[in-house]
Design an enzyme around this catalytic site. Structure first.
Site, PDB file in Angstrom:
ATOM      1  N   GLU A  94    -104.912  -4.717 102.560  1.00  0.00           N
ATOM      2  CA  GLU A  94    -103.594  -4.873 102.340  1.00  0.00           C
ATOM      3  C   GLU A  94    -102.712  -3.921 103.221  1.00  0.00           C
ATOM      4  O   GLU A  94    -103.241  -2.485 103.275  1.00  0.00           O
ATOM      5  CB  GLU A  94    -103.041  -4.705 101.018  1.00  0.00           C
ATOM      6  CG  GLU A  94    -101.451  -4.775 100.596  1.00  0.00           C
ATOM      7  CD  GLU A  94    -100.964  -6.012 100.993  1.00  0.00           C
ATOM      8  OE1 GLU A  94    -100.076  -5.710 101.601  1.00  0.00           O
ATOM      9  OE2 GLU A  94    -101.094  -7.210 100.420  1.00  0.00           O
ATOM     10  N   GLY A  95    -101.541  -4.141 103.760  1.00  0.00           N
ATOM     11  CA  GLY A  95    -100.723  -3.232 104.609  1.00  0.00           C
ATOM     12  C   GLY A  95    -101.527  -2.625 105.760  1.00  0.00           C
ATOM     13  O   GLY A  95    -101.195  -1.300 105.798  1.00  0.00           O
ATOM     14  N   ARG A  96    -102.207  -3.374 106.648  1.00  0.00           N
ATOM     15  CA  ARG A  96    -103.065  -2.744 107.632  1.00  0.00           C
ATOM     16  C   ARG A  96    -103.953  -1.631 107.096  1.00  0.00           C
ATOM     17  O   ARG A  96    -104.110  -0.574 107.749  1.00  0.00           O
ATOM     18  CB  ARG A  96    -102.267  -2.449 108.708  1.00  0.00           C
ATOM     19  CG  ARG A  96    -101.383  -3.396 109.498  1.00  0.00           C
ATOM     20  CD  ARG A  96    -100.936  -3.128 110.710  1.00  0.00           C
ATOM     21  NE  ARG A  96     -99.959  -4.229 111.152  1.00  0.00           N
ATOM     22  CZ  ARG A  96     -98.740  -4.185 111.147  1.00  0.00           C
ATOM     23  NH1 ARG A  96     -98.269  -3.054 111.230  1.00  0.00           N
ATOM     24  NH2 ARG A  96     -97.978  -5.073 111.773  1.00  0.00           N
TER      25      ARG A  96
ATOM     26  N   LYS B  39    -109.053  -6.482 117.147  1.00  0.00           N
ATOM     27  CA  LYS B  39    -110.215  -7.002 116.110  1.00  0.00           C
ATOM     28  C   LYS B  39    -111.332  -7.577 117.168  1.00  0.00           C
ATOM     29  O   LYS B  39    -112.263  -7.140 116.755  1.00  0.00           O
ATOM     30  CB  LYS B  39    -109.477  -8.536 115.584  1.00  0.00           C
ATOM     31  CG  LYS B  39    -108.558  -8.182 114.342  1.00  0.00           C
ATOM     32  CD  LYS B  39    -108.100  -9.314 113.858  1.00  0.00           C
ATOM     33  CE  LYS B  39    -106.993  -9.199 112.581  1.00  0.00           C
ATOM     34  NZ  LYS B  39    -106.423 -10.292 112.061  1.00  0.00           N
TER      35      LYS B  39
ATOM     36  N   CYS C 260     -92.753 -10.813 107.366  1.00  0.00           N
ATOM     37  CA  CYS C 260     -94.153 -10.784 108.403  1.00  0.00           C
ATOM     38  C   CYS C 260     -94.372 -12.379 108.676  1.00  0.00           C
ATOM     39  O   CYS C 260     -93.610 -12.985 108.251  1.00  0.00           O
ATOM     40  CB  CYS C 260     -95.255 -10.242 107.756  1.00  0.00           C
ATOM     41  SG  CYS C 260     -95.849 -10.774 106.228  1.00  0.00           S
TER      42      CYS C 260
ATOM     43  N   CYS D  39    -102.298  -9.940 102.727  1.00  0.00           N
ATOM     44  CA  CYS D  39    -100.874  -9.690 102.589  1.00  0.00           C
ATOM     45  C   CYS D  39    -100.088 -10.168 101.386  1.00  0.00           C
ATOM     46  O   CYS D  39     -99.883 -11.369 101.506  1.00  0.00           O
ATOM     47  CB  CYS D  39    -100.207  -9.933 103.975  1.00  0.00           C
ATOM     48  SG  CYS D  39     -98.280  -9.867 103.965  1.00  0.00           S
TER      49      CYS D  39
ATOM     50  N   ARG E 136    -107.214  -0.283 109.631  1.00  0.00           N
ATOM     51  CA  ARG E 136    -108.150  -1.316 109.310  1.00  0.00           C
ATOM     52  C   ARG E 136    -109.583  -1.001 110.277  1.00  0.00           C
ATOM     53  O   ARG E 136    -109.645  -0.719 111.072  1.00  0.00           O
ATOM     54  CB  ARG E 136    -107.765  -2.790 109.971  1.00  0.00           C
ATOM     55  CG  ARG E 136    -106.799  -3.247 108.789  1.00  0.00           C
ATOM     56  CD  ARG E 136    -105.955  -4.496 109.239  1.00  0.00           C
ATOM     57  NE  ARG E 136    -105.187  -4.460 110.233  1.00  0.00           N
ATOM     58  CZ  ARG E 136    -104.530  -5.443 110.872  1.00  0.00           C
ATOM     59  NH1 ARG E 136    -104.693  -6.615 110.414  1.00  0.00           N
ATOM     60  NH2 ARG E 136    -103.915  -5.018 111.945  1.00  0.00           N
TER      61      ARG E 136
ATOM     62  N   ARG F 214    -111.483 -16.406 111.611  1.00  0.00           N
ATOM     63  CA  ARG F 214    -110.286 -15.577 111.623  1.00  0.00           C
ATOM     64  C   ARG F 214    -110.474 -14.420 110.548  1.00  0.00           C
ATOM     65  O   ARG F 214    -110.939 -14.726 109.438  1.00  0.00           O
ATOM     66  CB  ARG F 214    -109.079 -16.624 111.126  1.00  0.00           C
ATOM     67  CG  ARG F 214    -107.837 -15.613 110.508  1.00  0.00           C
ATOM     68  CD  ARG F 214    -106.516 -15.965 111.064  1.00  0.00           C
ATOM     69  NE  ARG F 214    -105.649 -15.050 110.868  1.00  0.00           N
ATOM     70  CZ  ARG F 214    -104.990 -14.113 111.567  1.00  0.00           C
ATOM     71  NH1 ARG F 214    -105.632 -14.199 112.795  1.00  0.00           N
ATOM     72  NH2 ARG F 214    -104.274 -13.261 111.234  1.00  0.00           N
TER      73      ARG F 214
ATOM     74  N   ASP G 187    -102.590   1.876 112.186  1.00  0.00           N
ATOM     75  CA  ASP G 187    -103.339   0.844 111.561  1.00  0.00           C
ATOM     76  C   ASP G 187    -104.624   1.378 111.108  1.00  0.00           C
ATOM     77  O   ASP G 187    -105.540   1.801 111.884  1.00  0.00           O
ATOM     78  CB  ASP G 187    -103.230  -0.385 112.556  1.00  0.00           C
ATOM     79  CG  ASP G 187    -104.083  -1.511 112.301  1.00  0.00           C
ATOM     80  OD1 ASP G 187    -104.854  -1.381 111.216  1.00  0.00           O
ATOM     81  OD2 ASP G 187    -103.860  -2.467 112.960  1.00  0.00           O
TER      82      ASP G 187
HETATM   83  N1  LIG Z   1     -98.228  -0.885 106.763  1.00  0.00           N
HETATM   84  C1  LIG Z   1     -97.609  -2.097 106.948  1.00  0.00           C
HETATM   85  N2  LIG Z   1     -98.635  -3.391 106.745  1.00  0.00           N
HETATM   86  C2  LIG Z   1     -97.952  -4.458 107.314  1.00  0.00           C
HETATM   87  C3  LIG Z   1     -96.445  -4.487 107.391  1.00  0.00           C
HETATM   88  N3  LIG Z   1     -96.069  -5.743 107.699  1.00  0.00           N
HETATM   89  C4  LIG Z   1     -97.328  -6.439 107.547  1.00  0.00           C
HETATM   90  N4  LIG Z   1     -98.606  -5.913 107.183  1.00  0.00           N
HETATM   91  C5  LIG Z   1     -99.907  -5.963 107.103  1.00  0.00           C
HETATM   92  O1  LIG Z   1    -100.425  -6.364 108.263  1.00  0.00           O
HETATM   93  C6  LIG Z   1    -101.457  -7.034 108.094  1.00  0.00           C
HETATM   94  C7  LIG Z   1    -101.511  -8.284 108.967  1.00  0.00           C
HETATM   95  O2  LIG Z   1    -101.583  -7.595 110.204  1.00  0.00           O
HETATM   96  P1  LIG Z   1    -100.907  -8.042 111.541  1.00  0.00           P
HETATM   97  O3  LIG Z   1    -100.728  -6.754 112.413  1.00  0.00           O
HETATM   98  O4  LIG Z   1     -99.321  -8.799 110.961  1.00  0.00           O
HETATM   99  O5  LIG Z   1    -101.637  -9.038 112.452  1.00  0.00           O
HETATM  100  P2  LIG Z   1    -103.262  -8.795 112.784  1.00  0.00           P
HETATM  101  O6  LIG Z   1    -104.013  -9.230 111.818  1.00  0.00           O
HETATM  102  O7  LIG Z   1    -103.397  -7.613 113.459  1.00  0.00           O
HETATM  103  O8  LIG Z   1    -103.212  -9.836 114.013  1.00  0.00           O
HETATM  104  P3  LIG Z   1    -103.438 -11.296 114.283  1.00  0.00           P
HETATM  105  O9  LIG Z   1    -104.949 -11.580 113.942  1.00  0.00           O
HETATM  106  O10 LIG Z   1    -103.086 -11.665 115.665  1.00  0.00           O
HETATM  107  O11 LIG Z   1    -102.836 -12.022 112.867  1.00  0.00           O
HETATM  108  C8  LIG Z   1    -101.495  -7.553 106.476  1.00  0.00           C
HETATM  109  O12 LIG Z   1    -102.459  -6.819 105.971  1.00  0.00           O
HETATM  110  C9  LIG Z   1    -100.117  -7.178 106.405  1.00  0.00           C
HETATM  111  O13 LIG Z   1    -100.001  -6.853 104.906  1.00  0.00           O
HETATM  112  C10 LIG Z   1     -95.661  -3.301 107.373  1.00  0.00           C
HETATM  113  O14 LIG Z   1     -94.660  -3.411 107.800  1.00  0.00           O
HETATM  114  N5  LIG Z   1     -96.508  -2.024 107.359  1.00  0.00           N
HETATM  115 ZN   LIG Z   2     -97.656 -10.013 106.039  1.00  0.00          ZN
END
Ligand SMILES: Nc1nc2c(ncn2[C@@H]2O[C@H](COP(=O)(O)OP(=O)(O)OP(=O)(O)O)[C@@H](O)[C@H]2O)c(=O)[nH]1
Ligand SMILES: [Zn+2]
Length: 639
Positions: free
Chosen positions: A123-125, A185, A97, A86, A159, A81, A157
């Site tokens: 953090e925060g995407r 991912k 979230c 976050c 990342r 994973r 996003d």
């Molecule tokens: N910028 C921003 N980042 C967020 C927000 N809510 C959550 N995050 C960040 O999103 C990230 C998690 O990504 P997600 O989009 O929830 O899920 P994912 O990792 O893309 O997908 P999965 O692998 O399926 O969980 C973490 O770093 C969180 O801090 C938001 O409202 N704004």
């Molecule tokens: Zn989160």
């Protein structure tokens, strides 16, 4: 741990990272789930951030299996994973979230399957913590999570998973099973040269507070998740008191196939064997064993699905106990009872179930009724007193289920273990690891809703049977209580036979010459055949008893009696055959297996204590079964 064969694969696009440190960290989550991580840090990560890799569960085996697997066996590699940091969700449990529950779920799943959790400082995407909180503020004006990023001048996003690919390469994980719903991912990892052999979806941890956020993930970045229309109270994180008729939705629990569960349990056998001596010395299950049982989902087997269980049947349960006993009889006995007591709690009224199964955790409860205690009614409940014995698993439990007599009827009382005195009384020659200590209480207040009529709980029409569809809840309680002993006996006999065979087979012994001489002995050959036959008898009787498993709801009179007699008789005879097999093995094994370091002497001691348990004591079973089969009526209340 064993040495890691770090095998960085040079790639044109991905620079090589090296391991900086590697350290063992035991983990314990707030719901009690425990596991151990090898935490690895790196030199040379592309973005110079302090990303962590947590190696969990049988990750080395998973790596090896992945490397050896063909392209047609995608389920073999490590489960991985990429978890984006976050702070609000992972640390403070923010409900905006689903990161916290995803992290918890991932650790458990990877601990079972073996693999890596990459904790990525994104953090925060990738936009950082303060900007994320600014984005939250914008979202409160109606923007979705992605548009809010754009409005702040960031990418939707940001990342980049290069560092993740570097870390995986360093561990030799060039082909992975990826735990995610985010297609980006797997796309990025693939571009970076990592083979994503399988996509394993993560659960959807929906609450009313994160519904909008999850919907945006689905609609804006094609996350493969469905967002159900309605959220039940538990899933919404509300105190767990679902109103009547509403099925509580626990945190995402991935329900394995029965065969997969049995395979997980079979994989524990070598560890249980290794720890069997330690288990009996401690007179309780070692923490590692409890953690492995939790991680394998063992305690969920019989609990209904709507409270976070797997809702499996008696056959799978008995199979699990039998497998555990191949490793360690004390572990099988203790786990067998803890599993069963969670099922007993699922027979209680809804209010109590909401309390004990809150948030999909499995309640661990010790139960004892020997001897029955006493109760006095007081306003709001009862004052109970008693000194009970044989509380197997009390050292691992948060609850105790205690039987008391009140006004000519028997009640079962649900009491927090913290409120009882556990007296260290289990000094026995066998099944020592079960720690079946005494429980003592004096005038302990039990509120009325924590005291239930035993007859009602035992009956097919117990309160839980109206709440859950699982057929097993419609069986009388005593039916299942008789399964654990014979299953432990069978698994123990199978383990004994295996050890006997190892002693006799010329190629499998430390001293080929001795083993050769043994194998040539006609007496021992005959002994082996006899023991083999007894184990086969035990297995066939056990299988037939379980195959006869029905839900005798509504049956009464002679039919029910004869069915019951048959069931108990087959199980009793199965355990008797298993006992006899162990006796034959020991009789043919000489003096050296009586050294305390030898597993056979322990198996013998365990089985002797086991068959003295009331559910296995053969004479009363023969008598009552005879009455039942002959239509004379069963006279023992608890038969
Ligand atoms: N910028 C921003 N980042 C967020 C927000 N809510 C959550 N995050 C960040 O999103 C990230 C998690 O990504 P997600 O989009 O929830 O899920 P994912 O990792 O893309 O997908 P999965 O692998 O399926 O969980 C973490 O770093 C969180 O801090 C938001 O409202 N704004
Ligand atoms: Zn989160």
């Amino acid at each position: 741990m064993t040495a890691i064969a770090y095998s960085a694969r040079p790639s044109a696009t991905v620079p090589t990272a090296t391991v900086r440190t590697q350290v063992t960290v035991p983990l314990r989550f707030s719901d009690g789930f425990k596991t151990t991580a090898e935490v690895v840090t790196f030199h040379g990560l592309a973005d110079s951030k302090e990303h962590l890799l947590l190696a969990l569960g049988p990750w080395e085996q998973a790596l090896l299996a992945g490397q050896q697997a063909g392209a047609d066996q995608p389920t073999q590699g490590p489960l991985v994973r990429l978890h984006s940091e976050c702070l609000t969700g992972d640390v403070f449990g923010s409900e905006r979230c689903d990161c916290g529950p995803q992290l918890r779920e991932a650790v458990e799943q990877i601990s079972v399957a073996g693999g890596f959790l990459l904790y990525l400082r994104q953090e925060g995407r990738g936009i950082g913590l303060y900007p994320k909180l600014d984005a939250y503020a914008l979202q409160d004006t109606g923007m979705d999570t992605y548009d809010a990023n754009l409005a702040l001048g960031h990418g939707a996003d940001e990342r980049d998973y290069t560092a993740a690919a570097q870390m995986l390469n360093t561990m030799g994980a060039h082909s992975v099973r990826l735990l995610t719903n985010n297609p980006d991912k797997s796309a990025q990892l693939t571009d970076l040269g990592i083979t994503v052999a399988e996509l394993v979806p993560t659960g959807v941890h929906l609450t009313e507070a994160n519904r909008y956020y999850l919907t945006a993930k689905r609609d804006k970045t094609a996350h493969t998740l469905t967002v159900p229309a309605a959220v039940a109270p538990e899933a919404a994180g509300a105190a767990a008191h679902p109103s009547a008729g509403q099925t509580p939705v626990p945190k995402a629990v991935v329900i394995p196939k029965d065969t997969d569960l049995l395979a997980r349990v079979a994989a524990l056998i070598p560890n249980l064997r290794e720890r069997a001596a330690d288990t009996e010395q401690r007179r309780q299950l070692p923490a590692e064993t409890m953690a492995e049982l939790h991680a394998a989902g063992v305690f969920r087997i019989l609990a209904p699905r709507s409270v976070g269980g797997y809702g499996m049947g008696a056959g799978t349960y008995a199979g699990v106990v039998r497998l555990l006993a191949r490793g360690c009889a004390s572990t099988a006995w203790t786990a067998g009872h803890l599993i069963e007591h969670a099922w007993m709690l699922a027979r209680w009224p809804e209010e109590v179930q909401a309390e004990v199964f809150a948030n999909g955790t499995m309640p661990l409860a010790a139960a004892t009724s020997a001897p029955v205690g006493a109760a006095r009614q007081v306003p709001g409940g009862y004052l109970i007193s008693g000194h009970w014995g044989f509380a197997s698993g009390s050292m691992h439990s948060e609850w105790a289920l205690l039987a008391v007599e009140y006004d000519g009827a028997r009640l079962q009382c649900l009491v927090p273990v913290a409120e009882v005195e556990i007296q260290d009384a289990w000094h026995t020659d066998g099944l020592r690891g079960t720690g079946s200590h005494d429980v003592v209480v004096q005038d302990l207040f039990v509120p009325s809703h924590h005291a239930a009529d035993w007859a009602l709980l035992s009956s097919p029409q117990n309160p839980g049977s109206f709440l859950h569809p699982e057929p097993l809840l419609h069986a009388p309680m005593s039916t299942l209580l008789n399964v654990v002993g014979p299953s432990v006996a069978l698994g123990s006999a199978e383990a004994a036979l295996e050890l006997f065979e190892q002693r006799l087979r010329p190629d499998a012994s430390s001293s080929a010459a001795t083993a050769g001489r043994r194998a040539d002995s006609p007496l021992l050959q005959a002994r082996y055949s006899q023991a083999f036959g007894k184990v086969a008898s035990a297995r066939l009787l056990w299988q037939e008893a379980l195959a006869e498993w029905t839900t005798p709801a509504g049956q009464s009179g002679a039919d029910a009696d004869s069915q019951r007699a048959h069931f108990r008789l087959l199980l009793g005879l199965s355990a008797d055959a298993a006992h006899e097999a162990v006796r034959l093995v020991l009789a043919g094994s000489g003096a050296s297996v009586h050294r305390l370091s030898h597993p056979l002497q322990r198996i013998q001691r365990d089985v002797v204590v086991l068959v003295s348990h009331p559910t296995l004591a053969l004479d009363p079973i023969l008598e009552q079964a005879g009455r039942g089969l002959l239509g004379l009526g069963i006279t023992a209340r608890s038969f």
